[in-house]
Write an enzyme that holds these catalytic residues in place. Structure first.
Site, PDB file in Angstrom:
ATOM      1  N   LYS A 229      21.000  31.092  31.021  1.00  0.00           N
ATOM      2  CA  LYS A 229      20.256  30.348  32.441  1.00  0.00           C
ATOM      3  C   LYS A 229      19.112  29.727  31.358  1.00  0.00           C
ATOM      4  O   LYS A 229      18.498  28.594  32.096  1.00  0.00           O
ATOM      5  CB  LYS A 229      19.576  31.539  33.268  1.00  0.00           C
ATOM      6  CG  LYS A 229      20.808  32.112  33.922  1.00  0.00           C
ATOM      7  CD  LYS A 229      20.109  33.224  34.805  1.00  0.00           C
ATOM      8  CE  LYS A 229      21.224  33.872  35.743  1.00  0.00           C
ATOM      9  NZ  LYS A 229      20.597  35.045  36.584  1.00  0.00           N
TER      10      LYS A 229
ATOM     11  N   GLU B 224      30.555  42.313  32.493  1.00  0.00           N
ATOM     12  CA  GLU B 224      29.061  42.029  32.187  1.00  0.00           C
ATOM     13  C   GLU B 224      28.418  43.302  32.201  1.00  0.00           C
ATOM     14  O   GLU B 224      27.295  43.603  31.492  1.00  0.00           O
ATOM     15  CB  GLU B 224      28.286  41.522  33.911  1.00  0.00           C
ATOM     16  CG  GLU B 224      27.208  40.816  33.593  1.00  0.00           C
ATOM     17  CD  GLU B 224      26.889  40.033  34.840  1.00  0.00           C
ATOM     18  OE1 GLU B 224      27.243  38.783  34.745  1.00  0.00           O
ATOM     19  OE2 GLU B 224      26.342  40.447  36.043  1.00  0.00           O
TER      20      GLU B 224
ATOM     21  N   HIS C  97      55.884  35.588  37.691  1.00  0.00           N
ATOM     22  CA  HIS C  97      56.683  34.294  37.267  1.00  0.00           C
ATOM     23  C   HIS C  97      55.339  33.533  36.509  1.00  0.00           C
ATOM     24  O   HIS C  97      55.455  32.192  36.281  1.00  0.00           O
ATOM     25  CB  HIS C  97      56.852  33.454  38.827  1.00  0.00           C
ATOM     26  CG  HIS C  97      58.108  34.359  39.418  1.00  0.00           C
ATOM     27  ND1 HIS C  97      59.187  34.024  39.010  1.00  0.00           N
ATOM     28  CD2 HIS C  97      57.774  35.215  40.411  1.00  0.00           C
ATOM     29  CE1 HIS C  97      60.035  34.758  39.773  1.00  0.00           C
ATOM     30  NE2 HIS C  97      59.283  35.548  40.495  1.00  0.00           N
TER      31      HIS C  97
END
EC number: 5.3.1.9
Length: 553
Positions: free
Chosen positions: A513, A355, A386
């Site tokens: 937004k 960001e 793994h």
């Protein structure tokens, strides 16, 4: 701060020539050429954090040129500008002073000639008093019972930082049960309600504006859930507090204005855990441990501002990342903590890095023609071994990694921690040095034919030369975690200065937004939508055709 395009500097041109000369260099050979490489390429902070950057594709000349780049881009003066309260976030005309929140020296830090430390200290004092009331049981719910469960409702910086810290420092946790709700998906808060009692639950609503869609949707759902049992709205004041700057909307919600904790526009969301946003941390761990977190961060702040670039841990990490991202073309960076308590650390740094430095316009307003922010990801070891280590060792993508591990465990169970350390140290060695054809051939059992060897050897070879930093922390304590977070914050800032970008705005986030609010109003009707592109129209209209139907399969 000066706005300098890094690729136009003399140092950048020298680095490009240097890269052409050493791009094929092997980490193995660098160690053979320098028996003191660890000593020459490591640094220690406060006898608590050791940074070993010797397993990188760098030489002393590389570092010399990278430090020259930092100086040519005026990094020392940029650091001074941030710490002195200059408005370096120019797109929002704001100072950047999260460092003031942990200014344990209490020296004057001013914005527009006004010392902000009295306000900071007043909020800290209020937080301390509130924490003492909740933790001691003095604060009672509406039926007279003490608070046992606390729910932090926030998103982004109001969630990731506090959640990460409370998890990382669980060994210091008190008796209070801490929960975090961030996602606007109703499942997130509904699942929390199953384990909560309205009589003993306290909600922290963390939103600077008190208008953030996800946070306020969850806050109103929490309010409705609470009132189903409590009924009387006057009881909201005993079970909801706000961390905000919007006093009017806080009061309208039903929260007592005395239970609103302030923070300021010079605190960016992803750097806000040091502020009242960290109230959940202080409640979960006790205010004394929250103060130790601040002290560790402040100590790293002092290191960043007072230490020469050549020995400055955040600067070293930042420059190595720029070297890989821009010259080698290594686009991602993995954060791998070998500590289960630190399982949210990579997600937290992902937001901080991406960001902050995920920008394509420079500080002059021009389109950038070099690389800025890396893609940050990671998982705890040894689980990650793994999961994605196969690609790290033998994939076509080279991923520089930061390995973070404590020397001392909070849970010294048998030989668990020795095995954890062994895996961490061994992985960095394996990534750097690999496994050659000759080594593999020597390990074949007697009687294996040459044909059999040749058929399998290529698949077992690990070329190595995969770069890593190792960060050995004495123990994950509040002080050391504070220092570690601050280390990465300043790494990010250093990168932004050299890359000529603004690290403290996030206009890309704002775009999403705004558009979501527009789509929301369209989802509320039964009308066919045609005002978007065909893809978005199709998704909305299919949703409308399905929403009232239950799955019959």
């Amino acid at each position: 701060m000066k706005n300098i395009n890094p690729i136009n500097t003399n140092a950048w041109n020298s680095l490009q020539q240097h890269f052409n000369n050493i791009k094929e260099v092997k980490i193995r050979d660098l160690f053979l050429l320098d028996s003191q490489r660890f000593d020459n390429f490591s640094a220690i902070f406060d006898n608590q954090i050791l940074l070993d950057y010797s397993k990188n594709r760098i030489t002393t000349e590389t570092l010399y040129l990278l430090f020259a780049l930092a100086k040519e881009c005026d990094l020392p003066n940029a650091i001074a500008a941030m710490f002195s309260g200059q408005k370096i976030n120019r797109t929002e005309d704001r100072a950047v002073l999260h460092i003031a929140l942990r200014n344990r020296s209490n020296k004057i830090i001013a914005i527009d000639s006004q010392d902000i430390m009295p306000e900071v200290n007043a909020v800290l004092s209020k937080m301390r008093q509130f924490c003492n009331q909740i933790i001691s049981g003095q604060w009672k719910g509406y039926t007279g019972k003490p608070i046992t469960n606390i729910v932090n409702i926030g998103i982004g910086g109001s969630d990731l930082g506090p959640y990460m810290v409370t998890e990382a420092l669980r060994p210091y946790k008190n008796h209070l049960n801490m929960h975090f709700v961030s996602n606007v998906d109703g499942t997130h808060i509904t699942e929390k309600f199953k384990y909560l009692d309205p009589e003993t639950t306290l909600f922290l609503i963390a939103s600077k504006t008190f208008t953030t869609q996800e946070t306020m949707t969850n806050a109103h759902s929490a309010r409705n859930w609470f009132l189903k049992t409590a009924v009387n709205e006057q009881y909201i004041a005993q079970h909801f507090v706000a961390i905000s700057t919007n006093a009017n909307d806080v009061v309208k919600f039903g929260i007592n204005i005395n239970n609103m904790f302030q923070f300021w526009d010079w605190v960016g969301g992803r750097y806000s855990l040091w502020s009242a946003i960290g109230l959940s941390i202080a409640l979960s761990l006790g205010f004394e441990n929250f103060e130790l977190l601040l002290e560790g961060a402040h100590a790293m702040d002092c290191h960043f501002t007072e230490t020469q670039l050549e020995h400055n841990l955040p600067v070293i990490l930042a420059l190595i990342n720029i070297w890989y991202n821009n010259f080698f073309g290594f686009e991602t960076e993995a954060i791998i903590p070998y500590d289960q308590y630190m399982h949210r650390f990579a997600a937290y740094l992902q937001q901080c890095h991406m960001e902050s430095n995920g920008k394509s316009i420079d500080r002059n307003g021009n389109i950038i023609n070099y690389q800025t922010g890396s893609i940050i990801w990671g998982e705890p070891g040894t689980n990650s071994q793994h999961s994605f280590y196969q690609l790290l060792h033998q994939g076509t993508k080279i991923v520089p990694c930061d390995f973070i591990v404590p020397a001392i465990s909070h849970n010294p169970l048998g030989d668990h921690h020795l095995k954890l350390l062994a895996n961490c140290f061994a992985q960095t060695e394996a990534l750097a040095f690999g496994k050659s054809c000759q080594f593999i051939e020597e390990k074949f059992i007697m009687g294996t034919t040459s044909e059999q060897k040749l058929s399998i050897i290529p698949f077992k070879v690990c070329g190595g030369n995969r770069p890593t930093n190792s960060i050995l922390v004495k123990q994950i304590t509040p002080y050391n975690l504070g220092a570690l977070i601050s280390l990465y914050e300043h790494k990010i800032f250093t990168q932004s200065v050299i890359l000529n970008i603004y690290a403290f705005d996030q206009w890309g986030v704002e775009l999403g937004k705004t558009q979501a609010n527009s789509v929301l109003s369209e989802l509320a009707t039964d009308n066919i939508v045609t005002c978007h592109n065909s893809s978005t129209n199709g998704l909305i209209n299919y949703y409308k055709s399905w929403r009232y139907k239950t799955d019959d399969k």
